[in-house]
Write an enzyme that holds these catalytic residues in place. Sequence first.
Site, PDB file in Angstrom:
ATOM      1  N   GLY A  84       0.815  -1.210   0.000  1.00 23.68           N
ATOM      2  CA  GLY A  84       0.000   0.000   0.000  1.00 23.68           C
ATOM      3  C   GLY A  84       0.848   1.259   0.000  1.00 23.68           C
ATOM      4  N   SER A 157      -3.525   9.860   7.570  1.00 17.79           N
ATOM      5  CA  SER A 157      -2.756   8.864   6.825  1.00 17.79           C
ATOM      6  C   SER A 157      -1.440   9.444   6.337  1.00 17.79           C
ATOM      7  CB  SER A 157      -3.573   8.360   5.622  1.00 17.79           C
ATOM      8  OG  SER A 157      -2.759   7.623   4.737  1.00 17.79           O
ATOM      9  N   GLN A 159       0.505   7.922   4.344  1.00 19.62           N
ATOM     10  CA  GLN A 159       0.621   7.564   2.924  1.00 19.62           C
ATOM     11  C   GLN A 159      -0.018   8.628   2.037  1.00 19.62           C
ATOM     12  OE1 GLN A 159      -1.066   3.645   2.523  1.00 19.62           O
ATOM     13  NE2 GLN A 159       0.660   2.644   3.525  1.00 19.62           N
ATOM     14  N   ASP A 306      -0.167   0.103  12.933  1.00 20.64           N
ATOM     15  CA  ASP A 306       0.297  -1.209  12.478  1.00 20.64           C
ATOM     16  C   ASP A 306       0.550  -2.173  13.630  1.00 20.64           C
ATOM     17  OD1 ASP A 306       0.199  -0.593   9.768  1.00 20.64           O
ATOM     18  OD2 ASP A 306       2.214   0.248   9.768  1.00 20.64           O
ATOM     19  N   LYS A 333      -6.713  -2.193   5.784  1.00 19.59           N
ATOM     20  CA  LYS A 333      -5.326  -2.633   5.679  1.00 19.59           C
ATOM     21  C   LYS A 333      -5.299  -3.889   4.798  1.00 19.59           C
ATOM     22  CE  LYS A 333      -3.065   0.386   8.225  1.00 19.59           C
ATOM     23  NZ  LYS A 333      -1.888   1.132   7.741  1.00 19.59           N
TER      24      LYS A 333
END
Length: 419
Positions: A84, A157, A159, A306, A333
Site C-alpha cells: 500500500g 494517513s 501515505q 500497524d 489494511k
Amino acid sequence: MLRGSFELIGDKSISHRAIMFSSISKGKNKISNFLMGQDCLSTIDCFRKMGVEIEINDKDVFVKGNGLYGLKKPSDILDVGNSGTTIRLISGILAGNNFEATLVGDESIAKRPMKRVTDPLRLMGCNIEGNDDANYTPITIYGGNLKAIDYKMQVASAQVKSALILASLYADGKSIIHEKVKSRNHTEIMLKSFGADISVEDLSITINPVNELFSQDINVAGDISSAAFIIVGALISEGSEVIIKNVGLNKTRTGILDVVKNMNGNIEILNERFVSGELVGDLLVRYSPNLTSTIIDKDIIPRLIDEIPVISILATQAEGTTIIKDAKELKVKESNRIKVMVDNLKLMGADIEELEDGMVIKGKTKLKGANIETFKDHRIAMAFSIAELISDGYVKLDDEDCVNVSFPGYFDLLKQLSK
C-alpha cells in the site's frame, strides 16, 4: 520464553522512501540497512521500470538517481505487489511526471481504497482513470502540469500526506497540506535532507517546488513496527529478557512504547542517538507479570496503527478491560484487522468483542491453540505467532510466507530467541 539480543532489520516505511527519493534525486545514493522485504522490493522494481539504475548488495542498495524530472515512461505496468505504501506514494510522483503509467497490485491491493489519494491529486489537475472512479486498481495516471494545492486531509494517513507532498514538488507554486492528526513524518525529514523546500508548523506542511533534489547516503533505522512483535513476546512470556538494537524512535511511531508503559510493561530505552535524521536507540524488554489494561484512542492511533494486532494479544494478558477505538483505518489494511483479530482470538478463548472502530478485550485470559486464518496479512501472522508463546496448544497459521513482505527471517529470529 525469549532471551538474547539482535540488530533490528531496516524500517519498511523509511526503506520505501529512501528508494523513491533517491530515484528522483540527482547523483549516486547509498542506502544502508535496507529492508529486503517483498514490499520494498516491489518499490525497487517499479523504479527500475522507469529507467532508474538500482543495484542490491547484501543489505545495501545503490541508486543512481535520474533527477526530479528524469524518470522515463515505464517499460511495463507498475506492479506494487502487496504494498500500500508503494501504490500511494508513487502516485504522487507519477502525477508530477509528464507520461502515462498504470498501477496494479495483488488481490489485497485491489480492495484497498485509493480515492483518498486520487481525489486530491485530481484537484491538483492530474488526470486519473481506474476502477470505481479510480478508487481501485488498475489505476492509470496521466501526469504533468500540476497546480499547487491548499488541502485539508480527510483521513489521518501518512501515505496520503506523503503522496500529496511528493506531487507538490512538481506543482506550479506553494502547496499547504493540513493534517487532522500528526502522522509519521519520515517523508518530511528525509525530503528535507534531499534539498526539498519543505517546512512544518503544527499540523500544516508547506512545500515549495524546487528544480532538483540532490543525492544522499541513508542509514535506515530499525523498524519499530517489526520490533513490536518481539516486544510483546518478551513482555508476556515468563522468564524473557531481550535487547533489540537500532530501533527507530521517531515520536510519530512510538505509540507502542507509550502503551506498554501505560500497561505497566517493563521496557527501557538505551543508547539514544540520531542516524540519518532519525532518532534511534536500543530497547531492553523484560517479562512483565503485572500488566494492566488501558484505553487506546484518537490521537495515539496513527502512532501505532500497524501495532494494534499484536497489542490486542498483549491486552489478553493484562488485568482489566482494554478498549481500542477510533481505529476504523484497520478495516482497510491488508485485511480487516479488527474482524480478523477478534474472530481468531475468540477461537483461542479470549474474551473479546468487536466494535465498529476497534475492540474490547477483557483479561487476563489463558489462550489455547487454534487454526488461524491470516488472510495473507503479515501482521496477523506475526501477532498469532506471538500468541503461541503463551498458548496451551499449537497455533497453526494458514500462511507463514506472507510475513516476508515486512520481516524476512522473522521465524528464524523467533526460533533463535526461544532457545
